[in-house]
Design a protein around this motif. Structure first.
Motif, PDB file in Angstrom:
ATOM      1  N   ARG A  12       0.818  -1.216   0.000  1.00 24.09           N
ATOM      2  CA  ARG A  12       0.000   0.000   0.000  1.00 24.09           C
ATOM      3  C   ARG A  12       0.847   1.258   0.000  1.00 24.09           C
ATOM      4  O   ARG A  12       0.372   2.336  -0.364  1.00 24.09           O
ATOM      5  CB  ARG A  12      -0.918   0.039   1.221  1.00 24.09           C
ATOM      6  CG  ARG A  12      -1.888  -1.110   1.374  1.00 24.09           C
ATOM      7  CD  ARG A  12      -2.579  -0.981   2.737  1.00 24.09           C
ATOM      8  NE  ARG A  12      -1.591  -0.966   3.817  1.00 24.09           N
ATOM      9  CZ  ARG A  12      -1.843  -0.565   5.069  1.00 24.09           C
ATOM     10  NH1 ARG A  12      -3.047  -0.101   5.386  1.00 24.09           N
ATOM     11  NH2 ARG A  12      -0.899  -0.608   5.996  1.00 24.09           N
ATOM     12  N   LYS A  13       2.105   1.133   0.435  1.00 18.69           N
ATOM     13  CA  LYS A  13       2.905   2.302   0.744  1.00 18.69           C
ATOM     14  C   LYS A  13       4.033   2.534  -0.262  1.00 18.69           C
ATOM     15  O   LYS A  13       4.425   1.642  -1.000  1.00 18.69           O
ATOM     16  CB  LYS A  13       3.493   2.171   2.160  1.00 18.69           C
ATOM     17  CG  LYS A  13       2.450   2.078   3.247  1.00 18.69           C
ATOM     18  CD  LYS A  13       3.068   1.824   4.617  1.00 18.69           C
ATOM     19  CE  LYS A  13       3.892   2.983   5.107  1.00 18.69           C
ATOM     20  NZ  LYS A  13       4.407   2.742   6.488  1.00 18.69           N
TER      21      LYS A  13
ATOM     22  N   ARG B 155       2.657  13.079   0.771  1.00 19.24           N
ATOM     23  CA  ARG B 155       2.604  12.387   2.062  1.00 19.24           C
ATOM     24  C   ARG B 155       3.963  11.808   2.435  1.00 19.24           C
ATOM     25  O   ARG B 155       4.421  11.925   3.575  1.00 19.24           O
ATOM     26  CB  ARG B 155       1.531  11.298   2.003  1.00 19.24           C
ATOM     27  CG  ARG B 155       0.149  11.847   1.712  1.00 19.24           C
ATOM     28  CD  ARG B 155      -0.819  10.771   1.244  1.00 19.24           C
ATOM     29  NE  ARG B 155      -1.101   9.802   2.297  1.00 19.24           N
ATOM     30  CZ  ARG B 155      -1.889   8.743   2.125  1.00 19.24           C
ATOM     31  NH1 ARG B 155      -2.444   8.523   0.934  1.00 19.24           N
ATOM     32  NH2 ARG B 155      -2.115   7.912   3.119  1.00 19.24           N
ATOM     33  N   VAL B 156       4.629  11.178   1.454  1.00 23.30           N
ATOM     34  CA  VAL B 156       5.936  10.576   1.712  1.00 23.30           C
ATOM     35  C   VAL B 156       6.998  11.644   1.948  1.00 23.30           C
ATOM     36  O   VAL B 156       7.818  11.546   2.876  1.00 23.30           O
ATOM     37  CB  VAL B 156       6.341   9.660   0.534  1.00 23.30           C
ATOM     38  CG1 VAL B 156       7.774   9.176   0.692  1.00 23.30           C
ATOM     39  CG2 VAL B 156       5.396   8.468   0.441  1.00 23.30           C
ATOM     40  N   HIS B 157       7.005  12.694   1.142  1.00 28.33           N
ATOM     41  CA  HIS B 157       8.026  13.732   1.273  1.00 28.33           C
ATOM     42  C   HIS B 157       7.919  14.471   2.600  1.00 28.33           C
ATOM     43  O   HIS B 157       8.942  14.741   3.254  1.00 28.33           O
ATOM     44  CB  HIS B 157       7.926  14.702   0.106  1.00 28.33           C
ATOM     45  CG  HIS B 157       8.753  14.308  -1.067  1.00 28.33           C
ATOM     46  ND1 HIS B 157       8.724  14.990  -2.274  1.00 28.33           N
ATOM     47  CD2 HIS B 157       9.659  13.304  -1.241  1.00 28.33           C
ATOM     48  CE1 HIS B 157       9.570  14.415  -3.123  1.00 28.33           C
ATOM     49  NE2 HIS B 157      10.137  13.398  -2.523  1.00 28.33           N
ATOM     50  N   LEU B 158       6.700  14.813   3.021  1.00 27.35           N
ATOM     51  CA  LEU B 158       6.563  15.544   4.280  1.00 27.35           C
ATOM     52  C   LEU B 158       6.867  14.648   5.471  1.00 27.35           C
ATOM     53  O   LEU B 158       7.444  15.101   6.477  1.00 27.35           O
ATOM     54  CB  LEU B 158       5.171  16.159   4.376  1.00 27.35           C
ATOM     55  CG  LEU B 158       4.928  17.309   3.384  1.00 27.35           C
ATOM     56  CD1 LEU B 158       3.486  17.785   3.437  1.00 27.35           C
ATOM     57  CD2 LEU B 158       5.873  18.482   3.656  1.00 27.35           C
TER      58      LEU B 158
ATOM     59  N   PRO C  32       4.806  14.664   9.232  1.00 32.26           N
ATOM     60  CA  PRO C  32       3.745  13.973   8.488  1.00 32.26           C
ATOM     61  C   PRO C  32       2.434  14.744   8.538  1.00 32.26           C
ATOM     62  O   PRO C  32       2.189  15.550   9.451  1.00 32.26           O
ATOM     63  CB  PRO C  32       3.630  12.631   9.204  1.00 32.26           C
ATOM     64  CG  PRO C  32       4.119  12.909  10.600  1.00 32.26           C
ATOM     65  CD  PRO C  32       5.213  13.924  10.441  1.00 32.26           C
ATOM     66  N   ILE C  33       1.607  14.483   7.544  1.00 33.38           N
ATOM     67  CA  ILE C  33       0.304  15.143   7.475  1.00 33.38           C
ATOM     68  C   ILE C  33      -0.600  14.606   8.584  1.00 33.38           C
ATOM     69  O   ILE C  33      -0.683  13.398   8.808  1.00 33.38           O
ATOM     70  CB  ILE C  33      -0.333  14.907   6.094  1.00 33.38           C
ATOM     71  CG1 ILE C  33       0.529  15.561   5.006  1.00 33.38           C
ATOM     72  CG2 ILE C  33      -1.758  15.459   6.055  1.00 33.38           C
ATOM     73  CD1 ILE C  33       0.096  15.229   3.597  1.00 33.38           C
TER      74      ILE C  33
ATOM     75  N   TYR D 212       1.290   7.198   6.925  1.00 32.56           N
ATOM     76  CA  TYR D 212       2.614   7.754   7.146  1.00 32.56           C
ATOM     77  C   TYR D 212       2.731   8.589   8.423  1.00 32.56           C
ATOM     78  O   TYR D 212       3.783   9.174   8.670  1.00 32.56           O
ATOM     79  CB  TYR D 212       3.029   8.604   5.946  1.00 32.56           C
ATOM     80  CG  TYR D 212       3.013   7.830   4.640  1.00 32.56           C
ATOM     81  CD1 TYR D 212       4.045   6.951   4.335  1.00 32.56           C
ATOM     82  CD2 TYR D 212       1.961   7.957   3.737  1.00 32.56           C
ATOM     83  CE1 TYR D 212       4.028   6.231   3.134  1.00 32.56           C
ATOM     84  CE2 TYR D 212       1.948   7.241   2.547  1.00 32.56           C
ATOM     85  CZ  TYR D 212       2.978   6.376   2.252  1.00 32.56           C
ATOM     86  OH  TYR D 212       2.964   5.656   1.078  1.00 32.56           O
ATOM     87  N   ASN D 213       1.692   8.654   9.218  1.00 34.65           N
ATOM     88  CA  ASN D 213       1.736   9.384  10.489  1.00 34.65           C
ATOM     89  C   ASN D 213       1.456   8.407  11.621  1.00 34.65           C
ATOM     90  O   ASN D 213       0.329   7.942  11.792  1.00 34.65           O
ATOM     91  CB  ASN D 213       0.709  10.523  10.495  1.00 34.65           C
ATOM     92  CG  ASN D 213       0.899  11.464  11.679  1.00 34.65           C
ATOM     93  OD1 ASN D 213       1.524  11.103  12.680  1.00 34.65           O
ATOM     94  ND2 ASN D 213       0.356  12.663  11.565  1.00 34.65           N
TER      95      ASN D 213
END
Length: 296
Positions: free
Chosen positions: A197-198, A238-241, A247-248, A254-255
């Motif tokens: 998924r990621k 999402r990945v970059h932050l 994280p968002i 991703y958080n």
């Protein structure tokens, strides 16, 4: 199925060959221009002329397309009448809709319902239009989504995306405060080998990914960020932050401190030139009320 276009060139139009107009300015493929030429389905001022003919301001260009010109398959989405789409902009070729959080851009399984493409197929019932997916937003990302209504403009919009003519601006709320008020994240993104998924930084089969960001406001434990994409990789923002350590908020993947609330990522603005038209438009999707959760 046929599609007819009659376009009067502006008086400000700079003269060039008909071929250059079709391929360079209007972004039609050489294959499509070939079909138009050999079948004499491109007219200038009511007459067929060779494609090396110079056209100029005031000329009337007529184009006649047929279904057989295009490789784009018919959309496989079943109509779903349970939710009416919110239309932000619409003309005869395309539309921009406001996708709610939690709704998929398109169905993944045969006869699956509940996606934006399903809702749009229902919206187009009893018309000659179809919902063609041009780009996608993650299921939990809200906001402006560009959709084609016929196969003529699908390859044009795809070329606008690949050549970065289409500009997309996002808003998001992230955890914490960033060290820099603005910057660029330029690190590749690939597949996560442990979770299909990621995505992850420098994962399997990485592709270049470039994200520009600017801090608009800071709150007690969070920041409001404007993001402009130079590339469009899956989960890129999402990945970059998350890679930056911010994280968002509400991101379920991703958080690690994810709370039970909507993901605060919104496709805010999309700016692009209309096909067969030199006019560039900008469409804005209203910011959802739940963005006020941390900004009051």
């Amino acid at each position: 199925m046929q599609w007819h276009y009659a376009i009067r060139l502006s008086s400000l139009y700079q003269p060039q060959s008909l071929r250059e107009l079709l391929q360079r300015t209007w972004l039609l493929s050489r294959k499509i221009v070939h079909f138009l030429r050999i079948n004499e389905r491109v007219l200038v001022n009511g007459k067929y002329v060779p494609v090396n003919t110079i056209v100029q301001g005031g000329d009337l260009i007529e184009l006649n397309f047929e279904s057989s010109d295009f490789d784009t398959p018919l959309p496989p989405f079943d109509p779903d009448f349970t939710q009416a789409p919110i239309i932000l902009y619409e003309n005869s070729d395309l539309m921009v809709v406001n996708k709610p959080t939690g709704v998929k851009t398109h169905a993944n399984q045969p006869h699956e319902l509940g996606s934006m493409m399903n809702f749009l197929q229902a919206y187009f019932k009893d018309t000659e239009n179809e919902a063609y997916n041009v780009h996608r937003l993650d299921q939990f990302t809200s906001g402006a989504l560009l959709v084609a209504k016929n196969p003529v403009v699908v390859p044009i919009l795809n070329r606008q995306i690949s050549t970065k003519v289409i500009n997309r601006t996002y808003l998001c709320v992230v955890s914490g405060h960033l060290e820099q008020s603005k910057g660029t994240i330029n690190v590749p993104i690939g597949f996560d080998p442990d979770d299909k998924r990621k995505r992850q930084i420098n994962g399997l089969n990485p592709l270049s990914a470039i994200t520009h960001y600017q801090v608009l406001a800071q709150y007690e434990n969070s920041s409001l960020i404007q993001v402009d994409l130079e590339t469009g990789r899956t989960h890129q923002i999402r990945v970059h932050l998350s890679y930056l350590g911010h994280p968002i908020i509400g991101d379920p993947l991703y958080n690690l401190d994810n709370t039970q609330q909507p993901m605060l990522l919104h496709s805010w603005k999309i700016r692009f030139p209309l096909p067969f038209n030199l006019e560039t438009i900008e469409v804005t999707a209203p910011i959802p009320d739940y963005f006020n959760f941390l900004t009051k």
